[in-house]
Design a protein around this motif. Structure first.
Motif, short mmCIF file in Angstrom:
data_model
loop_
_atom_site.label_atom_id
_atom_site.label_comp_id
_atom_site.label_asym_id
_atom_site.label_seq_id
_atom_site.Cartn_x
_atom_site.Cartn_y
_atom_site.Cartn_z
N VAL A 186 31.57 -24.77 -10.77
CA VAL A 186 31.05 -23.63 -10.01
C VAL A 186 31.31 -22.35 -10.79
O VAL A 186 32.45 -22.06 -11.19
CB VAL A 186 31.69 -23.55 -8.62
N MET A 187 30.26 -21.58 -11.01
CA MET A 187 30.32 -20.28 -11.67
C MET A 187 29.83 -19.22 -10.68
O MET A 187 29.22 -19.56 -9.67
CB MET A 187 29.44 -20.31 -12.92
N GLY A 202 39.78 -22.34 -16.78
CA GLY A 202 39.32 -21.54 -15.66
C GLY A 202 38.55 -20.29 -16.04
O GLY A 202 38.13 -19.55 -15.16
N ARG A 203 38.31 -20.05 -17.31
CA ARG A 203 37.66 -18.82 -17.73
C ARG A 203 36.14 -18.88 -17.62
O ARG A 203 35.47 -17.85 -17.76
CB ARG A 203 38.06 -18.47 -19.17
N LEU A 254 31.67 -15.82 -25.56
CA LEU A 254 31.36 -16.78 -24.49
C LEU A 254 31.94 -16.31 -23.16
O LEU A 254 31.24 -16.27 -22.14
CB LEU A 254 31.92 -18.16 -24.87
N PHE A 255 33.21 -15.93 -23.16
CA PHE A 255 33.85 -15.50 -21.92
C PHE A 255 33.21 -14.22 -21.38
O PHE A 255 32.98 -14.10 -20.17
CB PHE A 255 35.35 -15.28 -22.13
N ASP A 256 32.93 -13.29 -22.27
CA ASP A 256 32.31 -12.03 -21.84
C ASP A 256 30.91 -12.27 -21.27
O ASP A 256 30.50 -11.61 -20.30
CB ASP A 256 32.22 -11.06 -23.01
N GLY A 257 30.18 -13.19 -21.88
CA GLY A 257 28.83 -13.47 -21.41
C GLY A 257 28.78 -14.14 -20.06
O GLY A 257 27.95 -13.81 -19.21
N ARG A 315 35.27 -10.10 -15.65
CA ARG A 315 36.64 -10.62 -15.83
C ARG A 315 37.26 -11.03 -14.50
O ARG A 315 38.41 -10.72 -14.20
CB ARG A 315 37.52 -9.59 -16.54
N ASN A 316 36.49 -11.78 -13.73
CA ASN A 316 36.98 -12.30 -12.45
C ASN A 316 37.59 -13.70 -12.57
O ASN A 316 38.28 -14.16 -11.66
CB ASN A 316 35.84 -12.35 -11.42
N LEU A 317 37.30 -14.39 -13.67
CA LEU A 317 37.70 -15.79 -13.83
C LEU A 317 38.92 -15.91 -14.73
O LEU A 317 38.83 -15.86 -15.96
CB LEU A 317 36.54 -16.61 -14.39
N ASN A 318 40.09 -16.01 -14.12
CA ASN A 318 41.37 -16.22 -14.83
C ASN A 318 41.48 -15.40 -16.11
O ASN A 318 41.72 -15.95 -17.20
CB ASN A 318 41.53 -17.72 -15.15
#
Length: 568
Positions: free
Chosen positions: A241-242, A270-271, A538-541, A546-549
């Protein structure tokens, strides 16, 4: 606590009332005294009661609470102090030192327990809409600081415990695949599979207190990975789930579909989202399972034998060898022998001495075999020849049976040590075979130099735990005799030296524990600055808010300081 969801004790590993005991192991206290000068038989102060902690108040707003309760029901939205403390830390040394001393930092404001895929989708969207932080929580066994909010996090922090999502949903018996919810603990999952004649074969040290989703999120490896593979091999498809969408990857044996999205999720901590279920390889329960024990004159002989076993036709379930100090540690952990066992031990030692072995340098090995009786006999024959070629000797399956029974009790010893002023931890890495001896020798030497520099006694030992075609994982355990208020600084010094030694000797930052915040300072050395750039993009996209761990994998400061040699 929620009925049916296991929860570890707030101050240490595992369940209340279960602990390591040395009284029935007469050789253990002398071993510890010899290695680090600590008398473990002396009385110790009890762990302070939970009521002594000053727990920061929850910052959960009435509006977000109402949204979460509308999704899950009020009973599955928990804000009590103990639940929040348990979910605010993993079980790393730094975690345990801080929580025992009452330094609680930024705890989750609420712990939620979704029971379905749809509930996870709705709660993720609700938290992101409120600009909150989501931290997935499996069994809480993480040791690399992947479960904590940033100390200065001003937003509401939501810990998502998937413990209610614990079912084997489906078994495709034709394909050897099982669809399993991500919140299931290892023993519960295996019980469900075994009831239908199947096993996944994944058994990390944390098996009792870790979950399928946690294994995937950290790229876990198990004791039997030589046969069954790491979780990256076992996990063939998944659902995650994203914010605003759901990733669904079908369980395909292999694909050529561009850069692997499955690989992006593996180890993502979790990112990228919350893993809710996975399709995994499963196998029929083998007819025979057996662990044989062997001894080698030295650890180096054992390493070479393990490499040859991997290269041979013997597809063993596990091949493990311990260095000299860990071998002494294993033997010191044995219970008081019976007369027959004592005679047997003396007879084995006599043979070793006749062979000219130095008993201070011997290395113990366990090799596991599974399959039909005929297949196991064939593999044992091949392994016996390899062991003899490298100067080793077999001593039967008795020690292996004992190891098999006690393999999940090891983490309890860390709490026992902390009670007695001994800070103990582990670091693992992998290298090509060409550097296996080098990284062991140099890491042990670097640790001892570090202890000499600061005038603290410590010990480090190691075993080869997982083997591959091109190399192997070596798993280091270290203990430091420091009960002072500066124990965390001493630990930091030792940990940094070991991690930097991995980098300097062709190793990786971690083989199977993950990155979190503990190992992130070395990522640019491990995968190059360009590799870190790709991960950051990847994380920024995926998670621009920045809600995911946030703060995991990509280095953002403490605990690593910098990445310059041993000052990292």
């Amino acid at each position: 606590m929620i009925d049916g969801v296991k929860q570890q004790k707030w101050w240490g590993w595992g369940e209340e009332g279960k602990a390591y005991h040395h009284e029935d192991k007469p050789k253990f206290a002398p071993f510890v005294k010899k290695m680090v000068g600590v008398d473990i038989t002396a009385p110790v102060a009890p762990v302070p009661p939970f009521s002594s902690l000053d727990v920061p108040a929850s910052r959960l707003s009435d509006a977000l609470r109402a949204d979460l309760e509308s999704v899950l029901g009020a009973g599955f939205v928990q804000t009590d102090d103990e639940t929040r403390v348990v979910h605010g830390f993993g079980k790393g040394v730094r975690d345990l030192l801080r929580v025992r001393s009452g330094r609680l930092s930024r705890l989750p404001d609420v712990v939620v327990y979704p029971g379905t895929q749809q509930e996870v989708e709705r709660l993720v969207d609700a938290v992101v809409a409120a600009d909150g932080v989501l931290i997935p929580f499996g069994g809480g066994s993480n040791i690399v600081a992947a479960l904590e909010a940033k100390p200065d996090e001003h937003r509401q922090v939501v810990s998502v415990n998937l413990g209610r999502m614990n079912k084997v949903l489906e078994i495709d018996e034709v394909s050897g695949l099982a669809h399993i919810e991500a919140g299931v603990f290892g023993p519960d999952m295996e019980d469900q599979l075994r009831a239908r004649g199947w096993t996944m074969g994944h058994h990390p040290d944390s098996f009792v207190w870790s979950t399928l989703g946690g294994w995937i999120a950290t790229r876990s490896s198990g004791m039997q990975s030589d046969k069954y593979g790491d979780i990256a091999d076992i996990c063939r498809g998944l659902t995650m789930v994203m914010p605003g969408r759901v990733l669904t990857l079908r369980p395909l044996p292999s694909t050529s579909s561009g850069p692997s999205v499955r690989e992006m999720v593996l180890g993502s901590e979790g990112r990228l989202g919350i893993i809710t279920s996975a399709w995994v390889n499963v196998h029929r329960i083998p007819e025979v399972r057996e662990l044989q024990a062997y001894f080698f004159p030295t650890y180096e002989d054992g390493l070479k034998a393990c490499q040859e076993i991997v290269e041979s036709d013997a597809a063993v379930m596990m091949a493990r060898v311990s260095d000299a100090i860990e071998t002494q540690y294993i033997m010191a952990n044995g219970k008081k022998s019976s007369r027959l066992g004592s005679l047997s031990s003396k007879a084995i030692q006599k043979i070793m001495l006749q062979k000219g072995w130095d008993l201070e340098k011997i290395a113990m090995s366990f090799v596991g075999f599974e399959g039909s009786p005929t297949h196991v006999r064939y593999e044992k024959g091949l392994v016996s020849k390899i062991v003899r070629r490298h100067g080793g000797m077999g001593v039967g399956k008795g020690p292996g049976s004992l190891y098999d029974q006690k393999k999940y009790d090891t983490p309890y010893i860390r709490d026992f040590m902390l009670d007695r002023g001994l800070v103990a931890d582990v670091s693992e890495t992998s290298t090509p075979w060409a550097y296996a001896e080098q990284i062991h020798t140099n890491t042990v030497a670097a640790f001892q130099r570090a202890m000499d520099e600061i005038g603290v006694r410590g010990v480090v030992f190691c075993h080869l735990s997982h083997s591959y075609h091109s190399g192997a994982c070596q798993y280091f355990t270290f203990a430091i005799a420091d009960s002072s208020p500066d124990a965390e600084k001493t630990y930091d010094h030792a940990k940094r030296v070991i991690q930097q030694s991995f980098m300097d000797n062709h190793g990786t930052v971690s083989h199977h524990h993950g990155v979190g915040e503990e190992h992130s300072p070395w990522m640019d050395q491990d995968i190059s600055p360009a590799g870190v750039f790709i991960q950051q993009a990847l994380f920024d996209g995926v998670d621009p808010g920045r809600n995911l761990n946030p703060g995991k994998i990509i280095h953002e400061g403490a605990p690593g300081i910098s990445t310059n040699s041993t000052e990292a």
